[in-house]
Design an enzyme around this catalytic site. Structure first.
Site, PDB file in Angstrom:
ATOM      1  N   HIS A   1      19.783   0.972  62.112  1.00  0.00           N
ATOM      2  CA  HIS A   1      20.913   0.379  62.818  1.00  0.00           C
ATOM      3  C   HIS A   1      22.236   1.120  62.610  1.00  0.00           C
ATOM      4  O   HIS A   1      23.205   0.843  63.322  1.00  0.00           O
ATOM      5  CB  HIS A   1      21.097  -1.080  62.391  1.00  0.00           C
ATOM      6  CG  HIS A   1      19.994  -1.987  62.858  1.00  0.00           C
ATOM      7  ND1 HIS A   1      19.618  -2.079  64.180  1.00  0.00           N
ATOM      8  CD2 HIS A   1      19.172  -2.832  62.189  1.00  0.00           C
ATOM      9  CE1 HIS A   1      18.627  -2.946  64.305  1.00  0.00           C
ATOM     10  NE2 HIS A   1      18.332  -3.421  63.111  1.00  0.00           N
TER      11      HIS A   1
ATOM     12  N   GLU B   1      10.621 -10.303  59.438  1.00  0.00           N
ATOM     13  CA  GLU B   1      11.686 -10.641  60.371  1.00  0.00           C
ATOM     14  C   GLU B   1      11.187 -11.419  61.583  1.00  0.00           C
ATOM     15  O   GLU B   1      11.933 -11.586  62.559  1.00  0.00           O
ATOM     16  CB  GLU B   1      12.379  -9.356  60.844  1.00  0.00           C
ATOM     17  CG  GLU B   1      12.866  -8.478  59.697  1.00  0.00           C
ATOM     18  CD  GLU B   1      13.503  -7.187  60.165  1.00  0.00           C
ATOM     19  OE1 GLU B   1      14.691  -7.226  60.515  1.00  0.00           O
ATOM     20  OE2 GLU B   1      12.816  -6.152  60.183  1.00  0.00           O
TER      21      GLU B   1
ATOM     22  N   ASP C   1      17.058 -11.646  62.431  1.00  0.00           N
ATOM     23  CA  ASP C   1      15.941 -11.394  63.339  1.00  0.00           C
ATOM     24  C   ASP C   1      14.919 -12.518  63.276  1.00  0.00           C
ATOM     25  O   ASP C   1      14.315 -12.877  64.295  1.00  0.00           O
ATOM     26  CB  ASP C   1      15.281 -10.059  62.999  1.00  0.00           C
ATOM     27  CG  ASP C   1      16.043  -8.877  63.561  1.00  0.00           C
ATOM     28  OD1 ASP C   1      16.304  -8.873  64.782  1.00  0.00           O
ATOM     29  OD2 ASP C   1      16.380  -7.971  62.800  1.00  0.00           O
TER      30      ASP C   1
END
Length: 255
Positions: A44, A140, A166
Site C-alpha cells: 500500500h 483479512e 479489510d
C-alpha cells in the site's frame, strides 16, 4: 536467532511501525528511532521493488531490521525480499490453510520449504540454509476467520496479523464502523479468536495501533506484535502539532 523471534520470547511484546515512503534518508532516521522492527510496505505504500534494497540498508544503518509486506502470495516475491535483506515477511490476504502453507514454505529452504537458494545479503548471519526468517500472515477476510485454526497451526507460520479494516469490509459492515476510531465488536471478537488460536499453537498475535492508549488495550487482549501508526502519519501529525503551536503564538503576538 532471528532478532524478532528473540524479542518475542516468553510472550514479550514488540513494537514496530509501517514504512511506505520512497526516501532512504527518512528510512535511516526511522531506523534510528528505536522500534523493534519496521515493516516496509510494498502493498500500500509508495515504496517499490527498485528501491527496496536501499530502504532495507538505510533502516539497518539506522539500527533496525525490517520485514517486508509483500504484495501477494508470489513465492518469488517472498524469496526476493528475504534475499536482499528482510528478516521476515508480512503476507496479506491469507484465507486458507493451503495459502498459509504455500507462503510459509516460500520463506524456508528445503527440506522445510521451497525457497530457492541465492541470498544476496545474509543479514541473519551464519549458515544461510539454517536461517529462520519470520513469517507473519494477515487474516483479512471472513473466509480467513473461518479457517483460522488451520492457518495458525500451519508449520512455518510464526504469527497472525489481523487486518481489521479489510475484515470489516469482508464482513459487510457499514462504513461508519469500518472507519470508526475504535474497532467494531465483530472485529474485536475476531481479534480475541486470533489471540486464543495463537496462544494454543504457540504463535504470536498481531494488531496495529495508532497510539499508546491503543497499545495498552491490545496488550490487555493478548496482542504481542504491534505496528504503531506509520512513518508518513508520524510526519503529518508532527507537522500539524508544530504548525498549530506556531499559529497559537502568532495569533497571540499579533492580537
Amino acid at each position: 536467532m532471528n532478532p524478532i523471534r528473540r524479542a518475542l520470547e516468553n510472550e514479550a511484546a514488540t513494537l514496530g511501525t509501517w514504512y511506505g515512503i520512497r526516501c532512504n534518508l527518512i528510512a535511516e532516521r526511522c531506523g534510528a528511532i528505536g522500534f523493534d522492527w519496521v515493516i516496509v510496505d510494498l502493498q500500500h505504500g509508495t515504496a517499490s521493488w527498485d528501491g527496496l534494497l536501499s530502504l532495507l540498508q538505510s533502516l539497518q544503518l539506522g539500527g533496525t531490521h525490517s520485514l517486508v509486506r509483500v504484495t501477494g502470495h508470489d513465492p518469488a516475491e517472498i524469496g526476493r525480499a528475504l534475499d536482499i535483506g528482510a528478516i521476515g515477511v508480512v503476507v496479506p490476504m491469507v484465507s486458507t490453510a493451503d495459502q498459509a502453507k504455500f507462503v510459509a514454505d516460500a520463506t524456508r529452504f528445503p527440506p522445510h520449504g521451497t525457497r530457492s537458494i541465492g541470498a544476496a545479503r545474509n543479514t541473519l548471519g551464519g549458515d544461510p540454509l539454517s536461517q529462520d526468517p519470520f513469517c507473519m500472515v494477515m487474516i483479512e477476510t471472513v473466509e480467513g476467520m473461518q479457517n483460522l485454526e488451520a492457518i495458525v497451526a500451519t508449520p512455518g507460520v510464526d504469527g497472525v496479523l489481523l487486518g481489521g479494516a479489510d475484515l470489516a469490509v469482508s464482513m459487510g459492515l457499514p462504513k461508519e464502523q469500518i472507519y470508526a476510531s475504535s474497532p467494531p465488536p465483530p472485529v474485536v471478537e475476531a481479534m480475541e479468536k486470533i489471540v486464543e488460536a495463537c496462544r494454543k499453537h504457540g504463535k504470536v498475535a498481531g494488531n496495529a495501533a495508532m497510539d499508546a492508549s491503543e497499545v495498552e488495550e491490545l496488550l490487555a487482549r493478548g496482542i504481542r506484535f504491534i505496528p504503531v501508526s506509520a512513518a508518513g502519519l508520524f510526519l503529518i501529525s508532527g507537522a500539524k502539532r508544530a504548525l498549530a503551536d506556531c499559529r497559537t503564538i502568532v495569533t497571540a503576538f499579533t492580537g
